[in-house]
Design a protein around this motif. Structure first.
Motif, mmCIF file in Angstrom:
data_model
loop_
_atom_site.group_PDB
_atom_site.id
_atom_site.type_symbol
_atom_site.label_atom_id
_atom_site.label_comp_id
_atom_site.label_asym_id
_atom_site.label_seq_id
_atom_site.Cartn_x
_atom_site.Cartn_y
_atom_site.Cartn_z
ATOM 1 N N TYR A 119 1.020 -1.443 0.292
ATOM 2 C CA TYR A 119 -0.013 0.241 0.363
ATOM 3 C C TYR A 119 0.830 1.521 -0.076
ATOM 4 O O TYR A 119 0.417 2.221 -0.736
ATOM 5 C CB TYR A 119 -1.790 -0.107 1.263
ATOM 6 C CG TYR A 119 -1.987 -1.391 1.072
ATOM 7 C CD1 TYR A 119 -2.785 -1.940 -0.132
ATOM 8 C CD2 TYR A 119 -2.416 -1.646 2.242
ATOM 9 C CE1 TYR A 119 -3.096 -2.215 0.534
ATOM 10 C CE2 TYR A 119 -3.151 -2.681 2.867
ATOM 11 C CZ TYR A 119 -3.834 -3.091 1.306
ATOM 12 O OH TYR A 119 -3.878 -4.501 1.681
ATOM 13 N N LYS A 122 1.969 2.073 -3.232
ATOM 14 C CA LYS A 122 1.327 2.592 -4.266
ATOM 15 C C LYS A 122 0.710 3.981 -3.846
ATOM 16 O O LYS A 122 0.710 4.896 -4.619
ATOM 17 C CB LYS A 122 -0.543 1.552 -4.068
ATOM 18 C CG LYS A 122 -1.800 2.445 -4.894
ATOM 19 C CD LYS A 122 -2.121 1.029 -4.552
ATOM 20 C CE LYS A 122 -3.949 1.140 -5.183
ATOM 21 N NZ LYS A 122 -5.109 0.332 -4.382
ATOM 22 N N TYR A 353 -10.600 -5.920 -1.275
ATOM 23 C CA TYR A 353 -9.929 -6.412 -2.557
ATOM 24 C C TYR A 353 -10.540 -5.505 -3.688
ATOM 25 O O TYR A 353 -10.031 -4.605 -4.399
ATOM 26 C CB TYR A 353 -9.474 -7.584 -3.230
ATOM 27 C CG TYR A 353 -8.909 -7.692 -4.456
ATOM 28 C CD1 TYR A 353 -7.223 -7.806 -3.844
ATOM 29 C CD2 TYR A 353 -9.891 -7.557 -5.458
ATOM 30 C CE1 TYR A 353 -7.012 -7.274 -5.526
ATOM 31 C CE2 TYR A 353 -9.108 -8.054 -6.961
ATOM 32 C CZ TYR A 353 -7.529 -8.310 -6.812
ATOM 33 O OH TYR A 353 -7.157 -7.957 -8.142
ATOM 34 N N GLU A 356 -9.590 -1.663 -3.456
ATOM 35 C CA GLU A 356 -8.706 -1.133 -2.679
ATOM 36 C C GLU A 356 -8.167 -1.126 -4.444
ATOM 37 O O GLU A 356 -7.007 -0.589 -4.286
ATOM 38 C CB GLU A 356 -7.670 -2.350 -2.249
ATOM 39 C CG GLU A 356 -7.380 -2.324 -0.718
ATOM 40 C CD GLU A 356 -6.892 -3.355 0.103
ATOM 41 O OE1 GLU A 356 -6.195 -4.827 -0.617
ATOM 42 O OE2 GLU A 356 -7.035 -3.005 1.573
ATOM 43 N N ASN A 357 -8.478 -2.082 -5.750
ATOM 44 C CA ASN A 357 -8.622 -1.973 -7.038
ATOM 45 C C ASN A 357 -9.766 -1.544 -7.750
ATOM 46 O O ASN A 357 -10.075 -2.122 -8.745
ATOM 47 C CB ASN A 357 -8.173 -4.453 -6.995
ATOM 48 C CG ASN A 357 -7.451 -3.808 -6.082
ATOM 49 O OD1 ASN A 357 -5.716 -3.998 -6.575
ATOM 50 N ND2 ASN A 357 -7.039 -5.014 -4.744
ATOM 51 N N TYR A 358 -10.704 -0.736 -6.857
ATOM 52 C CA TYR A 358 -11.391 -0.730 -7.781
ATOM 53 C C TYR A 358 -10.957 0.191 -9.334
ATOM 54 O O TYR A 358 -11.635 0.611 -10.480
ATOM 55 C CB TYR A 358 -12.581 -0.066 -7.111
ATOM 56 C CG TYR A 358 -11.929 1.426 -6.762
ATOM 57 C CD1 TYR A 358 -12.352 2.250 -7.393
ATOM 58 C CD2 TYR A 358 -11.293 1.994 -5.213
ATOM 59 C CE1 TYR A 358 -11.572 3.490 -7.256
ATOM 60 C CE2 TYR A 358 -11.826 3.112 -5.290
ATOM 61 C CZ TYR A 358 -11.802 3.642 -6.044
ATOM 62 O OH TYR A 358 -11.011 5.231 -5.237
ATOM 63 N N SER A 359 -10.220 0.991 -8.893
ATOM 64 C CA SER A 359 -8.920 1.701 -10.069
ATOM 65 C C SER A 359 -8.771 1.206 -10.653
ATOM 66 O O SER A 359 -8.425 1.753 -11.988
ATOM 67 C CB SER A 359 -8.583 2.839 -9.387
ATOM 68 O OG SER A 359 -7.370 2.092 -8.450
ATOM 69 N N THR A 360 -8.248 -0.520 -11.146
ATOM 70 C CA THR A 360 -7.875 -1.189 -11.851
ATOM 71 C C THR A 360 -9.316 -2.029 -12.693
ATOM 72 O O THR A 360 -9.553 -2.150 -12.096
ATOM 73 C CB THR A 360 -6.529 -2.623 -11.590
ATOM 74 O OG1 THR A 360 -7.465 -3.064 -10.473
ATOM 75 C CG2 THR A 360 -5.741 -1.589 -10.322
ATOM 76 N N ILE A 362 -10.539 -4.395 -12.931
ATOM 77 C CA ILE A 362 -10.631 -6.211 -11.897
ATOM 78 C C ILE A 362 -12.396 -6.873 -12.134
ATOM 79 O O ILE A 362 -12.976 -5.716 -12.894
ATOM 80 C CB ILE A 362 -10.481 -5.704 -10.543
ATOM 81 C CG1 ILE A 362 -11.583 -4.997 -9.995
ATOM 82 C CG2 ILE A 362 -10.019 -5.404 -10.177
ATOM 83 C CD1 ILE A 362 -11.667 -5.245 -8.477
ATOM 84 N N ASP A 366 -10.331 -12.386 -11.792
ATOM 85 C CA ASP A 366 -9.757 -12.012 -11.028
ATOM 86 C C ASP A 366 -9.351 -12.024 -9.637
ATOM 87 O O ASP A 366 -8.934 -11.941 -9.253
ATOM 88 C CB ASP A 366 -9.079 -10.612 -11.646
ATOM 89 C CG ASP A 366 -8.785 -9.948 -12.971
ATOM 90 O OD1 ASP A 366 -8.356 -11.236 -13.748
ATOM 91 O OD2 ASP A 366 -9.869 -8.727 -13.275
ATOM 92 N N GLU A 370 -7.340 -14.280 -7.030
ATOM 93 C CA GLU A 370 -6.254 -13.916 -6.407
ATOM 94 C C GLU A 370 -6.215 -14.180 -5.825
ATOM 95 O O GLU A 370 -5.043 -14.238 -3.911
ATOM 96 C CB GLU A 370 -7.011 -11.851 -6.078
ATOM 97 C CG GLU A 370 -6.420 -11.867 -4.771
ATOM 98 C CD GLU A 370 -4.715 -10.718 -5.216
ATOM 99 O OE1 GLU A 370 -4.127 -10.982 -4.086
ATOM 100 O OE2 GLU A 370 -4.375 -10.289 -5.822
ATOM 101 N N GLY A 421 -11.492 2.972 -12.787
ATOM 102 C CA GLY A 421 -11.357 1.619 -13.063
ATOM 103 C C GLY A 421 -11.992 1.301 -14.484
ATOM 104 O O GLY A 421 -11.763 0.033 -15.356
#
Length: 459
Positions: A119, A122, A353, A356-360, A362, A366, A370, A421
């Protein structure tokens, strides 16, 4: 000149936890330094008000002034500060609130230092500003607003008729076209030019990071530009079916009757696999691959929807790999997790998850990879715990974040699309309009109280 180390403030009411975090991480190696350590949230806020700070790592539950209140106050004071939350509570509500205040991560105690360092990396890494993309041109294309298109393109020195091309891949091919190069989405580039295109041999792309390219052979008027561009997009994605080729000169074709052949085999995995693979040399339209994927899981009642062909391309490298993914998800999973007295730990890991990863870009697949879970099990667990599907939850989260960024920042709309994302800028515009009844640019103009927003109201 060396870049200045990012300044970090640590906040936790347990001195032992603070000492452990300070000694458990190589801060200098991460390009950071600790500038303040506090056991009280109010004292931490007083320090941040008077001193420059880049990252705050804070516990949630502290007497008199908790971590969420600290995040809220600091965000209002200094919106550029990034937060990482640590807590002994595996609580979904806390995770939701912390993300709302812009937290990059949510670590459960005892702290996993590898996770925390991830983190921090990031937080340290600069994000792309996306300023190469002209949102007005992309929105005009999406809306098929011919007068706006004409005005924009003529200001770039392009008069109709023009030729079009689209490439998919990391490397833009500006040197091959004498005209306008316009990013459309993640690794998608549109080229508009006036001179007839030259032949592009396959060998010219051998050392490039281009997956596929499609070039129109006939010029089009501005009134036909939207359909030409979409056709280029679909044609350039034929590499999904034919990995040996990169230059596509024929149109992708959507075959008839495919879903009718799938329907009777939905509960016969072996027979369905044989049927799907038998189409390997026939299918060529990326939207048809997406429709096949979603049709199967929709009729099986499994929440594994993929929202766009761009997400399909980022999830699977080829049609054959997609078929293998379908078969894996159809295989029953013997793992079951019992939830008693609150949310299951498996669900909390999934929701953490997602936040933390909504901006990618996913997907359920995926998430399953993970945590080494079956995709079907992931979707069922999420639906059981929330009453909602992953896709709907993720979309709602992204729209909320998009509105916040449009309200609180001056980032380009394309950068906001990326930050939320959405690799597909067209899809972001469509979804945002469905969510707010206006385009992102119009939404921002309305917030600014633009009295001349008459053109936007027609979008």
């Amino acid at each position: 000149m060396l870049e200045e180390a990012k300044r970090i403030v640590l906040v936790d009411d347990e001195p032992g936890v603070l000492e452990s975090i300070q000694t458990g991480i190589d801060w200098e190696k991460l390009g950071t330094r600790i500038c303040g350590v506090f056991t009280d949230g109010k004292k931490a806020l007083d320090y941040i008000e008077e001193n420059p700070v880049d990252i705050v790592i804070t516990d949630i539950t502290m007497p008199s002034f908790n971590g969420l209140e600290l995040c809220s106050r600091v965000q209002a004071l200094r919106p550029e500060v990034k937060f990482i939350i640590i807590s002994g509570y595996a609580d979904f509500a806390y995770a939701q609130k912390s993300i709302r205040f812009g937290a990059l991560g949510y670590c459960l105690k005892p702290v996993d230092y590898e996770e925390l360092q991830g983190y921090i990396r990031k937080a340290v890494q600069p994000s792309s500003n996306g300023q190469d993309c002209d949102p007005e041109l992309v929105e005009a294309l999406y809306e098929n607003d011919v007068p706006r298109l004409s005005r924009i393109l003529e200001s770039e020195g392009l008069e109709e008729p023009i030729y079009t091309a689209v490439s998919i891949g990391r490397t833009p091919l500006k040197h091959l076209f004498d005209g306008l190069c316009q990013p459309l989405g993640y690794h998608e580039h549109l080229y508009l030019f006036r001179q007839p295109p030259k032949e592009i041999p396959e060998r010219l792309l051998e050392d490039s990071e281009v997956d596929g390219i499609s070039i129109s052979t006939l010029p089009v008027k501005f009134s036909d530009l939207q359909s030409a561009v979409f056709q280029n997009l679909y044609d350039s994605c034929q590499f999904f079916f034919h990995r040996e080729s990169r230059v596509f000169r024929t149109h992708a074709v959507y075959l008839e009757g495919v879903q009718q052949e799938i329907s009777p085999l939905l509960y016969q995995p072996a027979a369905l696999r044989t049927l799907l693979l038998s189409w390997s040399g026939q299918l060529s339209h990326i939207s048809q691959a997406l429709d096949i994927y979603n049709y199967i899981f929709c009729h099986l009642g499994i929440d594994l929807e993929i929202y766009s062909y761009q997400q399909l391309l980022s999830t699977y490298r080829s049609y054959e790999e997609m078929v293998a993914g379908i078969m894996e998800a159809m295989t029953p999973d013997v793992e079951k997790e019992i939830s008693e007295g609150g949310y299951s730990r498996g669900f909390l890991k999934i929701i953490k998850y997602i936040h933390e990863n909504y901006s990618t870009d996913i997907s359920t697949a995926d998430i399953a990879r993970e945590f080494n879970m079956n995709p079907s099990y992931v979707s069922q667990l999420f639906k059981k715990e929330t009453g909602n599907t992953i896709v709907k939850y993720l979309t709602s989260l992204r729209m909320q974040k998009a509105e916040e960024l449009l309200q609180c920042t001056d980032l380009p709309v394309s950068a906001i699309s990326d930050a939320c994302g959405f690799n597909d800028y067209f899809y972001f515009i469509k979804l945002f309009k469905k969510h707010t009844s206006c385009s992102p640019s119009q939404y921002r103009r309305k917030l600014a109280g633009d009295p001349n927003d008459t053109e936007a109201s027609k979008e």
